[in-house]
Design a protein around this motif. Sequence first.
Motif, PDB file in Angstrom:
ATOM      1  N   GLU A 148      73.483  24.165   4.346  1.00  0.00           N
ATOM      2  CA  GLU A 148      74.066  22.900   4.797  1.00  0.00           C
ATOM      3  C   GLU A 148      73.902  22.734   6.307  1.00  0.00           C
ATOM      4  N   ALA A 149      74.050  23.844   7.044  1.00  0.00           N
ATOM      5  CA  ALA A 149      73.914  23.769   8.499  1.00  0.00           C
ATOM      6  C   ALA A 149      72.498  23.389   8.896  1.00  0.00           C
ATOM      7  N   GLU A 150      71.507  23.957   8.214  1.00  0.00           N
ATOM      8  CA  GLU A 150      70.119  23.647   8.560  1.00  0.00           C
ATOM      9  C   GLU A 150      69.773  22.199   8.216  1.00  0.00           C
ATOM     10  N   LEU A 151      70.276  21.713   7.098  1.00  0.00           N
ATOM     11  CA  LEU A 151      70.054  20.298   6.768  1.00  0.00           C
ATOM     12  C   LEU A 151      70.719  19.387   7.793  1.00  0.00           C
ATOM     13  N   ALA A 152      71.924  19.763   8.237  1.00  0.00           N
ATOM     14  CA  ALA A 152      72.610  18.967   9.249  1.00  0.00           C
ATOM     15  C   ALA A 152      71.839  18.995  10.565  1.00  0.00           C
ATOM     16  N   ALA A 155      66.519  17.987  20.579  1.00  0.00           N
ATOM     17  CA  ALA A 155      65.942  17.753  19.258  1.00  0.00           C
ATOM     18  C   ALA A 155      64.726  18.637  19.039  1.00  0.00           C
ATOM     19  N   ALA A 156      63.876  18.728  20.057  1.00  0.00           N
ATOM     20  CA  ALA A 156      62.674  19.551  19.932  1.00  0.00           C
ATOM     21  C   ALA A 156      63.028  21.015  19.721  1.00  0.00           C
ATOM     22  N   ALA A 157      64.031  21.504  20.437  1.00  0.00           N
ATOM     23  CA  ALA A 157      64.435  22.901  20.287  1.00  0.00           C
ATOM     24  C   ALA A 157      64.969  23.177  18.880  1.00  0.00           C
ATOM     25  N   ALA A 158      65.783  22.255  18.360  1.00  0.00           N
ATOM     26  CA  ALA A 158      66.337  22.435  17.013  1.00  0.00           C
ATOM     27  C   ALA A 158      65.234  22.402  15.967  1.00  0.00           C
ATOM     28  N   LEU A 159      64.309  21.471  16.102  1.00  0.00           N
ATOM     29  CA  LEU A 159      63.208  21.364  15.138  1.00  0.00           C
ATOM     30  C   LEU A 159      62.311  22.589  15.203  1.00  0.00           C
ATOM     31  N   SER A 160      62.081  23.079  16.406  1.00  0.00           N
ATOM     32  CA  SER A 160      61.255  24.266  16.554  1.00  0.00           C
ATOM     33  C   SER A 160      61.901  25.470  15.873  1.00  0.00           C
ATOM     34  N   SER A 161      63.211  25.581  16.027  1.00  0.00           N
ATOM     35  CA  SER A 161      63.933  26.689  15.393  1.00  0.00           C
ATOM     36  C   SER A 161      63.860  26.582  13.869  1.00  0.00           C
ATOM     37  N   LEU A 162      64.046  25.383  13.362  1.00  0.00           N
ATOM     38  CA  LEU A 162      63.966  25.182  11.917  1.00  0.00           C
ATOM     39  C   LEU A 162      62.554  25.439  11.401  1.00  0.00           C
ATOM     40  N   ALA A 163      61.561  24.996  12.150  1.00  0.00           N
ATOM     41  CA  ALA A 163      60.175  25.217  11.739  1.00  0.00           C
ATOM     42  C   ALA A 163      59.852  26.697  11.652  1.00  0.00           C
ATOM     43  N   ASP A 164      60.492  27.492  12.500  1.00  0.00           N
ATOM     44  CA  ASP A 164      60.220  28.925  12.517  1.00  0.00           C
ATOM     45  C   ASP A 164      60.964  29.693  11.433  1.00  0.00           C
ATOM     46  N   SER A 165      62.218  29.296  11.164  1.00  0.00           N
ATOM     47  CA  SER A 165      63.036  30.218  10.359  1.00  0.00           C
ATOM     48  C   SER A 165      63.975  29.566   9.353  1.00  0.00           C
ATOM     49  N   ALA A 166      63.820  28.281   9.052  1.00  0.00           N
ATOM     50  CA  ALA A 166      64.683  27.674   8.019  1.00  0.00           C
ATOM     51  C   ALA A 166      64.459  28.353   6.680  1.00  0.00           C
ATOM     52  N   ASP A 167      65.529  28.544   5.921  1.00  0.00           N
ATOM     53  CA  ASP A 167      65.416  29.210   4.623  1.00  0.00           C
ATOM     54  C   ASP A 167      64.601  28.396   3.625  1.00  0.00           C
ATOM     55  N   ASP A 168      64.768  27.092   3.671  1.00  0.00           N
ATOM     56  CA  ASP A 168      64.082  26.220   2.706  1.00  0.00           C
ATOM     57  C   ASP A 168      62.669  25.900   3.199  1.00  0.00           C
ATOM     58  N   GLY A 169      61.670  26.191   2.362  1.00  0.00           N
ATOM     59  CA  GLY A 169      60.290  25.985   2.757  1.00  0.00           C
ATOM     60  C   GLY A 169      59.951  24.542   3.042  1.00  0.00           C
ATOM     61  N   SER A 170      60.469  23.622   2.226  1.00  0.00           N
ATOM     62  CA  SER A 170      60.165  22.212   2.452  1.00  0.00           C
ATOM     63  C   SER A 170      60.789  21.717   3.751  1.00  0.00           C
ATOM     64  N   LEU A 171      61.974  22.261   4.089  1.00  0.00           N
ATOM     65  CA  LEU A 171      62.606  21.881   5.351  1.00  0.00           C
ATOM     66  C   LEU A 171      61.799  22.430   6.527  1.00  0.00           C
ATOM     67  N   ARG A 172      61.296  23.659   6.391  1.00  0.00           N
ATOM     68  CA  ARG A 172      60.442  24.206   7.446  1.00  0.00           C
ATOM     69  C   ARG A 172      59.233  23.317   7.686  1.00  0.00           C
ATOM     70  N   ALA A 173      58.605  22.846   6.597  1.00  0.00           N
ATOM     71  CA  ALA A 173      57.409  22.006   6.727  1.00  0.00           C
ATOM     72  C   ALA A 173      57.743  20.681   7.406  1.00  0.00           C
ATOM     73  N   LYS A 174      58.860  20.057   7.013  1.00  0.00           N
ATOM     74  CA  LYS A 174      59.248  18.781   7.631  1.00  0.00           C
ATOM     75  C   LYS A 174      59.536  18.960   9.113  1.00  0.00           C
ATOM     76  N   ALA A 175      60.275  20.021   9.442  1.00  0.00           N
ATOM     77  CA  ALA A 175      60.612  20.264  10.842  1.00  0.00           C
ATOM     78  C   ALA A 175      59.359  20.540  11.660  1.00  0.00           C
ATOM     79  N   SER A 176      58.428  21.287  11.073  1.00  0.00           N
ATOM     80  CA  SER A 176      57.183  21.595  11.778  1.00  0.00           C
ATOM     81  C   SER A 176      56.379  20.331  12.046  1.00  0.00           C
ATOM     82  N   ALA A 177      56.307  19.451  11.046  1.00  0.00           N
ATOM     83  CA  ALA A 177      55.547  18.210  11.211  1.00  0.00           C
ATOM     84  C   ALA A 177      56.174  17.332  12.291  1.00  0.00           C
TER      85      ALA A 177
END
Length: 791
Positions: A586-590, A606-628
């Motif tokens: 829930e925290a990563e989605l938020a 925003a860039a820092a949060a997205l970069s962190s999610l792109a690197d280590s979010a548990d959900d693969g689809s969320l990692r891909a969205k954050a990376s894009a």
Amino acid sequence: MCKRFLLGALVIALTAVPVRAQNAEEAGLIAKLQSNAPAAEKDAACHRLKEIGTTASVPALAACLSDDALSHPARQALESMPSAEAGEALVSALAKTAGLNRAGIIDSLGLRREQSAVPALIGLLRDPDAATAEAAARSLGRIGTSDAVEPLKDALKNGNRAAVDALLRCAEHLRRDGNDVGAFQLASELCTMNLPEHARVAAHRARLLAAGNRTTDLAIEAITGSDDPACAAALSLAADLTGPKATRALADTLTNVKPPIQVAILKALAARGDNKAQEAVAGAVESPDPAVRLAALNALGDLGDSASVKLLVQTAANAPDPERDAARESLALLRGGDVCKTMTRMLPGAPAPEQVELARALAARRDTQAVPALIELAGRSAEPVEVAALKALGVLADESQAGALIELMRAAPSDAVRDAAEDAVVKIAGRCAEPGKVVDVLLASQPSQPAQVVAVLTAAARIDFALALPKLQAAVGNADPAVRGGAVRVLAQYCGLESVDQLLTLANASADDAERTLILRGYWRVLDLAKDRPAEARLEMVRAGLAAAKSEESRKSGVAALAGIPIKPALESAEQARADETVKPEAELAMFAIASSLFFAERDAAAAALSSLADSADDGSLRAKASALNSSLSQHADYIVPWLVSQPYRLEGKEAQALFDVPFAPELPGGGDAEWKLQPGPTDLANFWQVDLSSVVGGNHCVVYLKAQVFSEKGGPATLEIGSDDGIKLWVNGTLVHANNAVRGFTPGQDKAAVNLQPGWNTFLAKVTQHTAGCALAIRLPGQPFRVEPK
């Protein structure tokens, strides 16, 4: 007398003017056809003559019939003229044309029903060109004279494919002209021929239509016979058969034909709407064939009366789907006799499943006279029956019966009955002009048992929470755990923002984990109602709820609520919550939701949060969205966003390019009276660098203005890369630096503009024209660091 004469003369004069003008126009069009004008102009002349042409136009149009380029519009013009001369011109042209031109003329003669063309058309039935021969047959059928019948029969024998339909048309014309005998003989002869099945059906239908007072007998004979096309034709006419014996004759055939034909007969009887068939249709409900039973049940809705109630109720109570649904629908549709009285009389003594169906049917029929019987049934029956009766009362009862239903709610023997009574009371209140009166009756009822108290509080809160609140607050302090627990549940489920502080207080004070979770469930629900409050205030509400949360469910809900608060402190709270594995998803989605909303306001965070999610979010689809998104943010970091937008400006009668040099308010000294608002967010966050103005312009042919403050650390010369849809004007610090009055689609970097930025803040003002379709702007400032504020 003098006045009357003058008035008549005036009317004649006024009507003569348009007639003379029309005659002059027709003469000009005739001259056009007789000239060396291009074919396109002559084609247009033919089309106009179709609308205004008179007999005077016939020779000029006739001369065009052999012209491949003009034959079609010329014959259409002649086809629409009622004069005999137009018909004669078309007939004469048959001998002067060939191929498609002649086939078209033949069609026009048929559409005119030009009887003078019959001899010539009969001759063309033998034409070696199949298209011509078939066109002649079609037109002879449309004209439909008896002279054409024998030649068409010969043509049919010789393989003319259009002759069958032509003969059927002839039969129809004979019947409509009053020659039933001739039509019957012709159709009967066609019935004996070796024709395609659809043609045989049509022939039998034509025969029945021409049979006069023998139609019903012949139709019944066909339905019960072995000739399938004859049966199909008879069934197609069954609903429209006339005469007093038709319904009875159809009903009598039900037991003598196969199931598929029974189904068709039942549908025809339903369409006839003759109640005399009710008994036979009711008998078909006992058929061993399910399709027949279903058709019979459906038909009773149209034909049945009070005599069908018992059968339909028994079927609804005991039959499987879809027969049960058909019986229920027919019970709702029954109209003949006193259906309500019959149902009400059956209620007390019917078996329980039938009582349920009777209550359902009375509700569906909106039979309010059944309310007393239903109230009685709701107080002394098996649980399913009481529930059904209460559901019906929720539909039928009014404010005057609310007290009786409240008493039923208090005395309910089970939760299911109590819930049904509660729903009924709430529905009655919803139909009242003053629902508060029902709440007053509820709260004055003084229930004694905990379940009764909670039911009364629940119903009152559902109707008008504010009126119920004092009683709820008192019940929350009740010593009986059942009353307190019920009151807390009602408060959490139905309260609004006015009770949010009380919910938090109750949650913090509760020693029971399950009760605390229930209270916080209501707290998070209410938080969704606070979207109009400042983001900072909502964040404090979330933090307070999280502080009170003990269960995993409550913590998950609280962290998820952060997603709707697009400010940097909320992002920080979500990042902190990410360390807790139980709420990490829930925290990563938020984090992703907040960072996506902070693209403009807090780009670095925003860039820092997205970069962190792109690197280590548990959900693969969320990692891909954050990376894009992070990639897009980096790739387009040198685009100027966000902007303020001033709504579209238009001038009546002027298109977009004509508005390019019109100075509207934002161009005036001091900005005039222009109103500004933040640009719309992108539908695709990866395209944040483009300003999509489609939702701003609201149509075509207008201009829209954008402005932003750009802070340049060093200033100096720079080259802007501009993409726009459509035209663009750009001022920097009040100086026009670029203008392109284009009509084009959007492409990044379409234009280049040299500017000299001053150190510190620079005012950018853009004017974008909207021609049609999309509208957008993107401005890139490469080569030097800057930041943007939309102000």
